[in-house]
Write a protein that holds these residues in place. Sequence first.
Motif, PDB file in Angstrom:
ATOM      1  N   UNK A 149      63.375  64.168  39.998  1.00  0.00           N
ATOM      2  CA  UNK A 149      62.724  64.123  41.315  1.00  0.00           C
ATOM      3  C   UNK A 149      61.593  63.094  41.354  1.00  0.00           C
ATOM      4  N   UNK A 150      61.506  62.237  40.358  1.00  0.00           N
ATOM      5  CA  UNK A 150      60.448  61.225  40.320  1.00  0.00           C
ATOM      6  C   UNK A 150      60.586  60.262  41.485  1.00  0.00           C
ATOM      7  N   UNK A 151      61.814  59.853  41.799  1.00  0.00           N
ATOM      8  CA  UNK A 151      61.992  58.894  42.882  1.00  0.00           C
ATOM      9  C   UNK A 151      61.615  59.498  44.231  1.00  0.00           C
ATOM     10  N   UNK A 152      61.755  60.802  44.387  1.00  0.00           N
ATOM     11  CA  UNK A 152      61.331  61.442  45.635  1.00  0.00           C
ATOM     12  C   UNK A 152      59.811  61.399  45.774  1.00  0.00           C
ATOM     13  N   UNK A 153      59.124  61.602  44.655  1.00  0.00           N
ATOM     14  CA  UNK A 153      57.666  61.487  44.658  1.00  0.00           C
ATOM     15  C   UNK A 153      57.243  60.070  45.046  1.00  0.00           C
ATOM     16  N   UNK A 154      57.924  59.078  44.474  1.00  0.00           N
ATOM     17  CA  UNK A 154      57.579  57.689  44.778  1.00  0.00           C
ATOM     18  C   UNK A 154      57.928  57.320  46.218  1.00  0.00           C
ATOM     19  N   UNK A 155      59.048  57.834  46.736  1.00  0.00           N
ATOM     20  CA  UNK A 155      59.385  57.603  48.145  1.00  0.00           C
ATOM     21  C   UNK A 155      58.307  58.169  49.055  1.00  0.00           C
ATOM     22  N   UNK A 156      57.855  59.361  48.727  1.00  0.00           N
ATOM     23  CA  UNK A 156      56.804  59.996  49.517  1.00  0.00           C
ATOM     24  C   UNK A 156      55.502  59.201  49.425  1.00  0.00           C
ATOM     25  N   UNK A 157      55.180  58.734  48.239  1.00  0.00           N
ATOM     26  CA  UNK A 157      53.964  57.949  48.046  1.00  0.00           C
ATOM     27  C   UNK A 157      54.028  56.637  48.817  1.00  0.00           C
ATOM     28  N   UNK A 158      55.188  55.985  48.811  1.00  0.00           N
ATOM     29  CA  UNK A 158      55.340  54.727  49.553  1.00  0.00           C
ATOM     30  C   UNK A 158      55.151  54.962  51.044  1.00  0.00           C
ATOM     31  N   UNK A 159      55.697  56.047  51.545  1.00  0.00           N
ATOM     32  CA  UNK A 159      55.522  56.367  52.962  1.00  0.00           C
ATOM     33  C   UNK A 159      54.071  56.642  53.312  1.00  0.00           C
ATOM     34  N   UNK A 160      53.377  57.356  52.434  1.00  0.00           N
ATOM     35  CA  UNK A 160      51.964  57.632  52.671  1.00  0.00           C
ATOM     36  C   UNK A 160      51.138  56.354  52.618  1.00  0.00           C
ATOM     37  N   UNK A 161      51.460  55.467  51.689  1.00  0.00           N
ATOM     38  CA  UNK A 161      50.734  54.191  51.597  1.00  0.00           C
ATOM     39  C   UNK A 161      50.938  53.366  52.864  1.00  0.00           C
ATOM     40  N   UNK A 162      52.167  53.296  53.321  1.00  0.00           N
ATOM     41  CA  UNK A 162      52.453  52.540  54.541  1.00  0.00           C
ATOM     42  C   UNK A 162      51.673  53.114  55.712  1.00  0.00           C
ATOM     43  N   UNK A 163      51.670  54.427  55.843  1.00  0.00           N
ATOM     44  CA  UNK A 163      50.965  55.083  56.934  1.00  0.00           C
ATOM     45  C   UNK A 163      49.453  54.824  56.853  1.00  0.00           C
ATOM     46  N   UNK A 164      48.893  54.951  55.667  1.00  0.00           N
ATOM     47  CA  UNK A 164      47.457  54.756  55.505  1.00  0.00           C
ATOM     48  C   UNK A 164      47.076  53.308  55.720  1.00  0.00           C
ATOM     49  N   UNK A 165      47.880  52.374  55.242  1.00  0.00           N
ATOM     50  CA  UNK A 165      47.579  50.961  55.436  1.00  0.00           C
ATOM     51  C   UNK A 165      47.688  50.578  56.910  1.00  0.00           C
ATOM     52  N   UNK A 166      48.590  51.224  57.609  1.00  0.00           N
ATOM     53  CA  UNK A 166      48.763  50.921  59.037  1.00  0.00           C
ATOM     54  C   UNK A 166      47.528  51.305  59.827  1.00  0.00           C
ATOM     55  N   UNK A 167      46.908  52.418  59.471  1.00  0.00           N
ATOM     56  CA  UNK A 167      45.761  52.888  60.212  1.00  0.00           C
ATOM     57  C   UNK A 167      44.415  52.490  59.594  1.00  0.00           C
ATOM     58  N   UNK A 168      44.441  51.738  58.511  1.00  0.00           N
ATOM     59  CA  UNK A 168      43.188  51.333  57.868  1.00  0.00           C
ATOM     60  C   UNK A 168      42.497  50.231  58.654  1.00  0.00           C
TER      61      UNK A 168
END
Length: 135
Positions: free
Chosen positions: A116-135
């Motif tokens: 399930x490591x890739x699921x963690x990384x997929x989730x992290x990538x989505x969170x990074x994109x979201x945070x960078x969008x609103x930064x």
Amino acid sequence: MSDKNKIVTGALALLTTTEVVTILVYYGKARKTRLFSELSVPPLSTMEKAWNGLSVATDVSLAVTLVFLLHQRRSGFHKTNTIIKKIMVYTISTSLVTAVIQCFALAFNITSPTSSVYLFLDNTAGQCTFKFFFA
């Protein structure tokens, strides 16, 4: 900003639309599964690899295009060039982080699909994109 370059705009729109459709179809099919192990079955695992690959391609393509177009828009004014340079650096740094995370997610998905490591990384990538969008 693209000087009405329909080929570049169309290619980016097509790439982004393909990624979104792949994600929606994947989640539509994955919703019917009851066990985590069912996600590593070929139809879903293949779609997930396509999704990860499209995510990397979309992020890199959008970043490269934006940096190229901003580079073309530089003017002779120092303040304008400084702002454009800051936007270019921000674009490169945020896209680089998400693209690297998504590359690792794709690599883990290919090498160990039952983990399930890739699921963690997929989730992290989505969170990074979201945070960078609103930064």
